[in-house]
Design an enzyme around this catalytic site. Structure first.
Site, PDB file in Angstrom:
ATOM      1  N   ARG A 116      -3.717  25.966  14.830  1.00 38.07           N
ATOM      2  CA  ARG A 116      -3.015  25.010  15.711  1.00 38.07           C
ATOM      3  C   ARG A 116      -3.724  24.842  17.062  1.00 38.07           C
ATOM      4  O   ARG A 116      -4.621  25.575  17.409  1.00 38.07           O
ATOM      5  CB  ARG A 116      -1.559  25.423  15.934  1.00 38.07           C
ATOM      6  CG  ARG A 116      -0.726  25.482  14.668  1.00 38.07           C
ATOM      7  CD  ARG A 116       0.737  25.807  14.982  1.00 38.07           C
ATOM      8  NE  ARG A 116       1.546  25.832  13.767  1.00 38.07           N
ATOM      9  CZ  ARG A 116       2.835  26.130  13.737  1.00 38.07           C
ATOM     10  NH1 ARG A 116       3.480  26.431  14.858  1.00 38.07           N
ATOM     11  NH2 ARG A 116       3.502  26.137  12.602  1.00 38.07           N
ATOM     12  N   ASN A 140      -6.069  27.051   9.897  1.00 39.96           N
ATOM     13  CA  ASN A 140      -4.710  26.767   9.436  1.00 39.96           C
ATOM     14  C   ASN A 140      -4.068  25.735  10.347  1.00 39.96           C
ATOM     15  O   ASN A 140      -4.083  25.889  11.572  1.00 39.96           O
ATOM     16  CB  ASN A 140      -3.864  28.045   9.440  1.00 39.96           C
ATOM     17  CG  ASN A 140      -2.426  27.782   9.015  1.00 39.96           C
ATOM     18  OD1 ASN A 140      -2.173  27.418   7.866  1.00 39.96           O
ATOM     19  ND2 ASN A 140      -1.485  27.954   9.937  1.00 39.96           N
ATOM     20  N   GLU A 141      -3.562  24.661   9.751  1.00 32.35           N
ATOM     21  CA  GLU A 141      -2.837  23.622  10.497  1.00 32.35           C
ATOM     22  C   GLU A 141      -3.666  23.111  11.677  1.00 32.35           C
ATOM     23  O   GLU A 141      -3.169  22.993  12.803  1.00 32.35           O
ATOM     24  CB  GLU A 141      -1.473  24.155  10.944  1.00 32.35           C
ATOM     25  CG  GLU A 141      -0.591  24.542   9.764  1.00 32.35           C
ATOM     26  CD  GLU A 141       0.768  25.092  10.159  1.00 32.35           C
ATOM     27  OE1 GLU A 141       1.008  25.292  11.367  1.00 32.35           O
ATOM     28  OE2 GLU A 141       1.586  25.340   9.256  1.00 32.35           O
ATOM     29  N   ASN A 142      -4.920  22.804  11.391  1.00 29.85           N
ATOM     30  CA  ASN A 142      -5.816  22.311  12.452  1.00 29.85           C
ATOM     31  C   ASN A 142      -5.580  20.849  12.792  1.00 29.85           C
ATOM     32  O   ASN A 142      -6.302  20.275  13.622  1.00 29.85           O
ATOM     33  CB  ASN A 142      -7.274  22.547  12.045  1.00 29.85           C
ATOM     34  CG  ASN A 142      -7.562  24.006  11.769  1.00 29.85           C
ATOM     35  OD1 ASN A 142      -7.779  24.398  10.631  1.00 29.85           O
ATOM     36  ND2 ASN A 142      -7.519  24.837  12.806  1.00 29.85           N
TER      37      ASN A 142
END
Length: 669
Positions: A241, A277-279
């Site tokens: 994130r 993750n969740e970029n």
């Protein structure tokens, strides 16, 4: 030196201050811990020592010809050494030395290629048979200095088939996975080795053969356990994130990736290096440039393949980068953050068709331990099938937005049991599926969820934060485990409710061929297990109940093996109004006193669906057992079926309980 008695003091200063140019982002859904919480060793480094050994064990697709190429990295001071004799041993899983080689080294700079072993018909490593060989290196120089290093290795070949399933050692293997955070009730990230071992063994007993270690490099103890237990691994760096920072941020990510791969290179359990993750989640930087994120993802992907061509790369939830990595997982939360769980198969198929190699990681539902429901679907009348399963901004908040289970549902164990049961039976009928990983194995702490029933806890685990099993643990076990098991749903549901004579479903989860249900001594017949017969794979009975107490036994049979499970519950037929007061009781075991809370209406009838908040207090010489992040170990927490519980280490003093709108309650210990 006199001051310290001849000892040399060593002090370590840690700093967990927020720096936006350091991974991971504070937007991440897990606590970023400071301090030292893994083993710290002072290492004696002689003139010659081995810093790293890279033992690349490979085997052909037929599993008949294996090779082990060994490289070593020595300390910088060793570069001044003229020569050394290096002996390599390859030791089989039984401890027998299969081959030995001795070579003379004159070069100690960089990664030095030592030698290669060829081995016929190696015993292959797999989840069912995690056979470990040992590569042992001993280097000796003229002055007698000896450096020894051992590494456990394993032979396997694997493939994520393009537009197809996952193959291990030439056979299809459905990856049955979960996730792990370094977090535990009472100790946070500072888990002991015994706790880590207990956690991983519980996963294996549930039937897990795959784990994604989220969202950072984890202790070598965990990797060692995965090697020995037979659990395949996706391990990743904490680019999670927030967007993409500047030069120092990007250099840190590459350094983290390099360290992770080099430190865990030899572990046979590892099949995937995770790059992020969740970029697609912005927020840390003024600029959110998808092109720059793509370029950096390509750099990480290239670096990973350069350092380790034998493993795959993967990310989760960043559609604009899904074509860069080898394996991709979209966001699919059917039945929780979006839509209904009955849509799982179709949504997953579309995700599968959108990339060359698909793996679904992160699915499940928050569930407040010990909260059960007679009809968990009743709360979801407004939740419609949407054909979409992705999580979006605000979905984790328990109010507002579109109708969804995460805001409109009751957060009961009952609902998660249904969702898991459906999803697992669907996965049995998806021959193209590589696998999936439920999120997560254990409840964990997070700064992102202040409104959850247990504040600041992600409650999607199949166990509580202290590894107490929830009911869904046994649902997974009934689909995945090989050892015969049977479990009647509701061991933590002491009082059920309904009308007099109303039929109530009693479910048994089992991997056995058949099961018989006996209620108060009366058999209600045997039923065959059929995985596609939802719910409970057909092992369910509708029993008419009247007010009173019931003792239930399930007898399951698999071949000649017969196993049993039994439990008791009370059935309440009285209807209740809104909560009017709290009734407190207590029990003592040794030096620990436990206080129980029950909400009742103005007529004293138990309010069995109440979700009010309890706030506990304690005055005395003991210690209240709170801040554990569990339903029964938190100072401020929602009720489960109108009940609450807290314990005190001590046998004197007073416990107080507050509940908004009701008179405060007290009990003397």
């Amino acid at each position: 030196m006199k001051r310290f008695g001849g000892m040399v003091p060593v002090s370590v200063r840690t700093d967990n201050s927020r720096d936006v140019e350091i991974m991971p982002s504070n937007l991440s859904d897990f606590n970023v811990y400071g301090g030292l919480y893994r083993y710290v060793n002072l290492v004696y480094a002689p003139k010659l020592h081995v810093e790293k050994v890279f033992a690349a064990a490979q085997v052909d697709q037929a599993g008949k010809k294996g090779t082990v190429n060994v490289r070593a990295r020595f300390n910088k001071e060793a570069a001044g050494t003229n020569s050394a004799e290096v002996k390599l041993n390859l030791i089989d899983p039984s401890g027998k030395t299969l081959q030995s080689k001795t070579v003379q080294l004159q070069n100690f700079k960089g990664d030095v290629n030592i030698s290669t072993f060829d081995i016929n018909k190696p015993i292959l490593w797999s989840p069912d048979q995690p056979m470990l060989y040992t590569a042992e290196l001993t280097a000796t120089i003229d002055d007698g200095t000896i450096a020894t290093h051992k590494e456990k290795i394993g032979f396997k070949n694997f493939e994520f088939v393009k537009k197809g399933p996952f193959m291990l050692n030439g056979k299809r293997l459905l990856l049955r996975g979960t996730h792990r955070h370094e977090d535990h009730g009472g100790v946070g990230a500072a888990m002991t080795e015994d706790l880590m071992r207990k956690e991983m063994i519980m996963m294996k007993e549930m039937g897990v053969n795959f784990i994604r270690l989220g969202h950072y490099q984890q202790s070598r103890i965990i990797l060692n356990l995965c090697d020995s237990l037979g659990i395949l691994v996706w391990e990743e760096i904490p680019w999670c994130r927030g967007g993409l920072g500047g030069e120092s941020y990007q250099a840190m990510g590459k350094r983290m990736l390099t360290n992770m791969i080099e430190q865990h290179y030899n572990h046979p359990s590892v099949i995937i290096w995770g790059l992020g993750n969740e970029n697609d989640w912005p927020g840390d930087f003024p600029e959110f440039d998808t092109l720059k994120i793509r370029n950096y993802m390509k750099e990480l992907n290239d670096l990973s393949h350069k350092l380790d061509p034998s493993r795959k790369t993967a990310i989760r939830r960043c559609d604009f980068c899904k074509d860069i990595v080898d394996v991709y997982s979209p966001s699919i939360w059917a039945g929780w953050y979006r839509g209904r769980y009955e849509e799982y198969k179709e949504i997953s198929r579309r995700g599968f068709e959108s990339v060359d190699r698909f793996l679904h990681v992160e699915w499940g539902a928050d569930n407040h331990a010990l909260r059960h429901s007679e009809d968990p679907e009743a709360y979801l009348k407004e939740v419609k099938a949407t054909g979409e399963g992705d999580e979006r901004s605000g979905d984790a908040v328990r109010r507002g937005g579109n109708a969804r289970a995460s805001s409109d549902g009751d957060w009961s164990e009952s609902y998660f049991v249904n969702l898991a049961d459906w999803t697992l039976k669907e996965q049995e009928t998806m021959p193209w599926l590589t696998g999936a990983a439920q999120w997560p194995f254990k409840d964990f702490s997070t700064p992102a969820r202040p409104e959850n029933p247990i504040r600041y806890m992600n409650q999607k685990g199949v166990t509580e934060r202290d590894l107490t099993k929830k009911e869904t643990y046994y649902v997974f076990q009934s689909y995945w485990a090989q050892k015969p098991m049977v479990h009647i749903y509701g061991h933590t549901w002491p009082v059920r409710w309904g009308n007099e004579g109303e039929e109530k479903m009693i479910k048994a989860f089992s991997n056995c061929d058949e099961a018989e249900l006996i209620v108060n001594g009366k058999s209600y017949g045997k039923k065959k297990r059929q995985s596609q017969d939802f719910p409970a794979a057909g092992l369910r009975w509708n029993i008419p109940l009247t007010k009173g107490t019931y003792h239930v036994k399930a007898i399951a049979k698999k071949g000649k093996t017969i196993i049993e499970d039994e439990m008791s519950f009370e059935y309440q037929t009285e209807k209740w109004g809104k909560p009017a007061k709290m009734l407190l009781t207590k029990s003592t075991s040794g030096d620990t006193t436990t206080v129980y809370v029950q909400l009742v209406d103005k007529n004293g009838v138990r309010c069995l669906d109440a979700k009010n908040n309890f706030r506990y207090g304690y005055t005395g010489s003991g210690r209240i057992l709170d801040n554990l992040g569990t339903s029964r170990g938190s100072r401020y927490v929602e009720a489960f079926n109108g009940r609450g519980q807290i314990s005190v280490k001590g046998t004197n003093g007073f416990v107080s309980v507050q509940c908004e709108g009701l008179p405060n309650a007290f009990i003397e210990l």
